[in-house]
Design a protein around this motif. Sequence first.
Motif, PDB file in Angstrom:
ATOM      1  N   VAL A 182      44.542 -19.108  32.458  1.00  0.00           N
ATOM      2  CA  VAL A 182      44.406 -18.912  31.011  1.00  0.00           C
ATOM      3  C   VAL A 182      43.651 -20.078  30.394  1.00  0.00           C
ATOM      4  CG1 VAL A 182      45.676 -18.837  28.827  1.00  0.00           C
ATOM      5  CG2 VAL A 182      46.437 -17.441  30.752  1.00  0.00           C
ATOM      6  N   ASP A 183      44.035 -21.299  30.747  1.00  0.00           N
ATOM      7  CA  ASP A 183      43.351 -22.469  30.187  1.00  0.00           C
ATOM      8  C   ASP A 183      41.907 -22.541  30.661  1.00  0.00           C
ATOM      9  OD1 ASP A 183      45.600 -23.229  28.803  1.00  0.00           O
ATOM     10  OD2 ASP A 183      46.335 -24.583  30.376  1.00  0.00           O
ATOM     11  N   VAL A 184      41.659 -22.160  31.924  1.00  0.00           N
ATOM     12  CA  VAL A 184      40.282 -22.133  32.431  1.00  0.00           C
ATOM     13  C   VAL A 184      39.462 -21.097  31.666  1.00  0.00           C
ATOM     14  CG1 VAL A 184      38.855 -21.558  34.439  1.00  0.00           C
ATOM     15  CG2 VAL A 184      40.873 -23.015  34.712  1.00  0.00           C
ATOM     16  N   LEU A 185      40.061 -19.946  31.409  1.00  0.00           N
ATOM     17  CA  LEU A 185      39.363 -18.902  30.654  1.00  0.00           C
ATOM     18  C   LEU A 185      38.978 -19.397  29.260  1.00  0.00           C
ATOM     19  CD1 LEU A 185      38.459 -15.936  30.180  1.00  0.00           C
ATOM     20  CD2 LEU A 185      40.810 -15.466  29.436  1.00  0.00           C
ATOM     21  N   HIS A 186      39.909 -20.044  28.575  1.00  0.00           N
ATOM     22  CA  HIS A 186      39.608 -20.544  27.231  1.00  0.00           C
ATOM     23  C   HIS A 186      38.509 -21.602  27.268  1.00  0.00           C
ATOM     24  CE1 HIS A 186      43.849 -19.172  25.791  1.00  0.00           C
ATOM     25  NE2 HIS A 186      42.949 -18.206  25.719  1.00  0.00           N
ATOM     26  N   GLY A 187      38.550 -22.450  28.285  1.00  0.00           N
ATOM     27  CA  GLY A 187      37.497 -23.455  28.414  1.00  0.00           C
ATOM     28  C   GLY A 187      36.132 -22.817  28.669  1.00  0.00           C
ATOM     29  N   LEU A 188      36.109 -21.774  29.488  1.00  0.00           N
ATOM     30  CA  LEU A 188      34.849 -21.096  29.770  1.00  0.00           C
ATOM     31  C   LEU A 188      34.325 -20.361  28.549  1.00  0.00           C
ATOM     32  CD1 LEU A 188      35.624 -19.705  33.344  1.00  0.00           C
ATOM     33  CD2 LEU A 188      33.908 -21.432  32.754  1.00  0.00           C
ATOM     34  N   ILE A 189      35.231 -19.777  27.755  1.00  0.00           N
ATOM     35  CA  ILE A 189      34.784 -19.074  26.548  1.00  0.00           C
ATOM     36  C   ILE A 189      34.093 -20.040  25.585  1.00  0.00           C
ATOM     37  CG2 ILE A 189      35.625 -17.936  24.455  1.00  0.00           C
ATOM     38  CD1 ILE A 189      37.654 -16.458  26.180  1.00  0.00           C
ATOM     39  N   GLU A 190      34.625 -21.239  25.458  1.00  0.00           N
ATOM     40  CA  GLU A 190      33.950 -22.246  24.615  1.00  0.00           C
ATOM     41  C   GLU A 190      32.570 -22.571  25.158  1.00  0.00           C
ATOM     42  OE1 GLU A 190      36.290 -25.693  24.033  1.00  0.00           O
ATOM     43  OE2 GLU A 190      38.030 -24.621  23.214  1.00  0.00           O
ATOM     44  N   ARG A 191      32.485 -22.684  26.502  1.00  0.00           N
ATOM     45  CA  ARG A 191      31.196 -23.010  27.116  1.00  0.00           C
ATOM     46  C   ARG A 191      30.190 -21.848  26.944  1.00  0.00           C
ATOM     47  NH1 ARG A 191      29.267 -26.636  30.984  1.00  0.00           N
ATOM     48  NH2 ARG A 191      30.908 -27.966  30.129  1.00  0.00           N
ATOM     49  N   LEU A 192      30.671 -20.606  26.945  1.00  0.00           N
ATOM     50  CA  LEU A 192      29.769 -19.453  26.857  1.00  0.00           C
ATOM     51  C   LEU A 192      29.032 -19.392  25.534  1.00  0.00           C
ATOM     52  CD1 LEU A 192      31.883 -16.594  28.504  1.00  0.00           C
ATOM     53  CD2 LEU A 192      30.022 -17.912  29.500  1.00  0.00           C
ATOM     54  N   GLY A 193      29.592 -20.006  24.496  1.00  0.00           N
ATOM     55  CA  GLY A 193      28.912 -19.994  23.202  1.00  0.00           C
ATOM     56  C   GLY A 193      27.538 -20.619  23.268  1.00  0.00           C
ATOM     57  N   SER A 194      27.373 -21.629  24.117  1.00  0.00           N
ATOM     58  CA  SER A 194      26.073 -22.286  24.226  1.00  0.00           C
ATOM     59  C   SER A 194      25.041 -21.384  24.907  1.00  0.00           C
ATOM     60  CB  SER A 194      26.203 -23.588  25.016  1.00  0.00           C
ATOM     61  OG  SER A 194      26.649 -23.347  26.336  1.00  0.00           O
ATOM     62  N   PHE A 195      25.515 -20.337  25.599  1.00  0.00           N
ATOM     63  CA  PHE A 195      24.612 -19.365  26.222  1.00  0.00           C
ATOM     64  C   PHE A 195      24.422 -18.132  25.344  1.00  0.00           C
ATOM     65  CE2 PHE A 195      26.390 -21.830  29.723  1.00  0.00           C
ATOM     66  CZ  PHE A 195      25.275 -22.088  30.497  1.00  0.00           C
ATOM     67  N   LYS A 196      24.903 -18.191  24.105  1.00  0.00           N
ATOM     68  CA  LYS A 196      24.837 -17.072  23.170  1.00  0.00           C
ATOM     69  C   LYS A 196      25.584 -15.854  23.697  1.00  0.00           C
ATOM     70  CE  LYS A 196      20.478 -18.565  21.093  1.00  0.00           C
ATOM     71  NZ  LYS A 196      19.088 -18.187  20.740  1.00  0.00           N
ATOM     72  N   VAL A 197      26.684 -16.110  24.369  1.00  0.00           N
ATOM     73  CA  VAL A 197      27.556 -15.053  24.871  1.00  0.00           C
ATOM     74  C   VAL A 197      28.791 -15.041  23.986  1.00  0.00           C
ATOM     75  CG1 VAL A 197      28.946 -14.259  26.820  1.00  0.00           C
ATOM     76  CG2 VAL A 197      26.678 -15.224  27.221  1.00  0.00           C
ATOM     77  N   HIS A 198      28.921 -14.019  23.164  1.00  0.00           N
ATOM     78  CA  HIS A 198      30.012 -13.989  22.199  1.00  0.00           C
ATOM     79  C   HIS A 198      30.912 -12.763  22.326  1.00  0.00           C
ATOM     80  CE1 HIS A 198      28.098 -17.349  20.158  1.00  0.00           C
ATOM     81  NE2 HIS A 198      26.969 -16.658  20.103  1.00  0.00           N
ATOM     82  N   THR A 199      30.439 -11.710  22.970  1.00  0.00           N
ATOM     83  CA  THR A 199      31.221 -10.478  23.068  1.00  0.00           C
ATOM     84  C   THR A 199      31.710 -10.271  24.489  1.00  0.00           C
ATOM     85  OG1 THR A 199      29.357  -9.036  23.603  1.00  0.00           O
ATOM     86  CG2 THR A 199      29.787  -9.462  21.262  1.00  0.00           C
TER      87      THR A 199
END
Length: 593
Positions: A182-199
């Motif tokens: 769960v914590d890894v997922l949340h960390g990756l979601i924050e990182r995905l924003g820099s790749f313009k991945v939001h959905t």
Amino acid sequence: MQGTLDTLLSADGSVDPAALSLQDTTFVVLDLETTGGAPDGGGITEIGAVKVRAGEELGVLGTLVNPGERIPPFITVLTGITEAMLAPAPPIEAVLPSLLEFLRGAVLVAHNAPYDVGFLKAACARHGHPWPQVRVLDTAALARRALTRDEVPNRKLGTLAQFFHAAVQPTHRALDDARATVDVLHGLIERLGSFKVHTLGDAIEFAKAVTPTQRRKRHLADGLPHAPGVYVFRAADERPLYVGTSVDIATRVRSYFTASEKRARMSEMIGAAARVEAVECAHSLEAEVRELRLIAAHAPPYNRRSKYPERVVWLKLTAEAFPRLSVVRQLADDGAAYLGPFSSRRTAELAAAGVYDAVPLRQCTHKLSTRTITPACALAELGRCPAPCEHKITPEEYGARAAIPFRTATYGDPEPLVEALMARIDVLSERRRYEEAAVIRSRLVALLRATVRMQRLGALTSIAELVAARRNDSYGWEIIVVRHGRLAAAATSPPKLHPRPTLDMARATAETVLPGPGPVPSASAEETERILAWLERPDTRLVETSGDWVSPARGAARFTRLLNRAEAGGSRRDSSVRSSVTARTDDGRSLRL
């Protein structure tokens, strides 16, 4: 929430889960401990699952599972789970219903998800539970795309948990590992924003093996309509690169930027594309026709089909005292008889060879005079030409024996040609000259296919105007106005409203189409055939027509079964005709093939 309402709605009007932002998506983060091995040969010993949304924990499911088999010693050493701990635990068939209910409406997340999903699918199959069609997100795959080797040496769960400062470190126990994920997922979601991945859809595709070019160009799909129509990929200088059609433009264009698109030509095209233009259409038929016309007009380099409609050819029986066949590219109102269109000169010449096998048409190319005698060629000496050049046959006799059967076949009954070719096939087969018989059969197929096609096209293109309609999925009416075989107008009448006003508007604004020579005077053969396919659907209704839509009573269409049999025989690897069969025409007559 990311995206507009149009983006969130799927084609049927419901909310598309893939368009939800990651913040608004409900995840079930899962981890399994097993006895090891493959899913079909091992058992589950522990399940841990945590349901989260927007960083908030919504529920937890954790239980040991009795696998009904011995646990390998190395698994006990790795996980600390012993057989004594599992003895009182419920079997997997007792746990599965609760787990499947826990997964309902959520996205399944796991580290190395194929492994965990494989065990769950195998368990469902063994115990009669259908696998729910849940979306799956793999944190290991996301990490491989989002993190560099300089940041983490590997993508193991323990390494990632330490990198993202997870509150719970993995211990090879299911619930601890699920909380760490769960914590890894949340960390990756924050990182995905820099790749313009939001959905969610963006994240699932990001985890797949898409190329950097696809990822960089995926913004080209933004803002396109969820409607039927045509899409055009254009280069920076506005040149059309590729033209396509879809009942849902946005969804189709988006697929070009996913891992499912593996065609090398399309990857090259995406690299050159600068924007995507969408042309909304009333319904799918209009989209198909517009696609054909755009491809014909611009010849986009990445379209392989329908690029050069002007390259079709025709067989022409000249209008002279002793007519002859020639291959031409243009039709003219000159009294000649035409057969076609053929997609290539080779096919036209194959059909011409069939005509020469069936009737004694001369094969020389010069114009003959009824007054001057010209020396005969070798075909006359072989008895394969009646030698009109030496005036051994009158123009009237020549017309009756050679020219009239061909003319009649173009607009009426091709039986004289078919009977003659069938007789030759029979003779060659009886003499065991199977390869020669197969050649005659291929000529028969080319000739008969052209006559069937031409008469179908001519029946529609002879009508000055035809109006037809069919119900669509939303209970409205799709309407077309066809003039001389060309789609002159298309419209869709809204549901619960009478279609007559829409129909009248379509007719009033329809393109003016003038008649011309030949079976396709106003459109390409491919366009008219698309219209024919739409008209021949059982749910299509003819509304109005300016003339009769008819085919010759003893026309080429009655040989359709024979044509299908001949084409099927020619498609076999063994092209011989040893296995002669009796084929029936559509009017019940028997012919040997």
